[in-house]
Write an enzyme that holds these catalytic residues in place. Structure first.
Site: not given
Length: 296
Positions: A96, A171, A246
């Site tokens: 990611t 995502k 994050k």
């Protein structure tokens, strides 16, 4: 049987690689951790101490890495994937990372003659172990077609999201919704408690009313109603607050570059940043209910 090189054998990468082995693929792994390499070998794979050796002769390279900078180094470095993979190797990055880096690396892969997809996941460590991850895939239709059978042993849902970088876009948008919804559910439980409303009673109402959502019915932030939720295990992750922090940081980078208006996303990012900065990065992100109540 496909010869697969797997780069990054951490909490997510190792169980993913094990599922590829269980599907009778050959897996050649690389990780800086000796323990991770030993675990792969114990599961029937081969482990290497250099990326160049791991990717030598591989038909597919899969990576699961912690940041965009590391993805760049792994693929673009002198001893990295692009310089050492054979012609025609398919690249699948399940890290990611930010959309810009994903697109830049994919563009360089194309310049080297490789097909590449970005394929970040949802489902956490449990989904990685069970082979039930959801993959959000960005890349050409041809590259997606090639990647699909490799992703199948690791995932229950595989969605082609469009061009390179769009998997990462999906995502970060998904996880922004997840953060916002978990905060909303947590605030509602905290309010209910302050008004004398029993947690189970509120759950029984909300789970069958317009407040129904995944953060409530699959990952409930209070102990009891959903026995498998981290709330029943002292908020052990799961999906750690540090990882949500994050991902929201990546979302806010995308907001800044795109000009999108996301006031709730900004607020969610601030809440999880504070929770992380206060030393609770290893608490499951659903522990935000205790953070909001001042009891963490």
């Amino acid at each position: 049987m496909t010869n697969i090189a797997f780069i990054g054998l951490g909490n997510m990468g190792l169980p993913m690689a094990k599922n590829l082995l269980a599907a009778n693929h050959s897996v050649r792994g690389f990780d800086l951790s000796e323990d991770a390499r030993a675990a792969l070998e114990g599961a029937g794979g081969q482990a290497f101490t250099a990326i160049a050796d791991a990717v030598a002769g591989a038909d597919v390279v899969v990576s699961m890495l912690p940041s965009g900078a590391i993805v760049k180094a792994v693929y673009q470095g002198e001893d990295g994937v692009f310089k050492n993979a054979k012609a025609g190797t398919l690249m699948i990055d399940s890290s990611t990372i930010d959309v810009t880096t994903a697109r830049d690396v994919a563009q360089e892969a194309k310049a080297h003659g490789f097909d590449m997809v970005d394929a970040p996941v949802s489902g956490g460590v449990g989904g990685a172990a069970a082979g039930t991850l959801a993959f959000m895939v960005g890349g050409t239709a041809e590259a997606f077609s090639k990647a699909h059978p490799v992703l199948e042993p690791m995932g229950a849902k595989i969605v082609h999201c469009g061009a390179s970088g769009n998997g990462q876009a999906a995502k970060i948008c998904n996880n922004m919704v997840l953060a916002i919804s978990m905060i909303g559910v947590s605030e509602a439980f905290n309010l209910g408690r302050s008004l004398g409303l029993d947690d189970q009673t509120f759950y029984d109402v909300a789970a069958n009313a317009s407040a129904q959502c995944w953060s409530l019915t699959s990952y409930c932030p209070v102990p009891g109603p959903v026995p498998t939720s981290p709330a029943n295990n002292n908020y052990q992750p799961g999906f750690a607050t540090a990882l949500m922090h994050k991902d929201l940081g990546l979302a806010m980078e995308a907001v800044a570059s795109s000009g999108a208006n996301t006031p709730m996303g900004h607020l969610a990012a601030e809440i999880y940043a504070t929770m992380n900065d206060e030393g609770h990065g290893n608490v499951d992100f659903s522990g935000v209910i205790k953070h909001l109540a001042g009891s963490l």
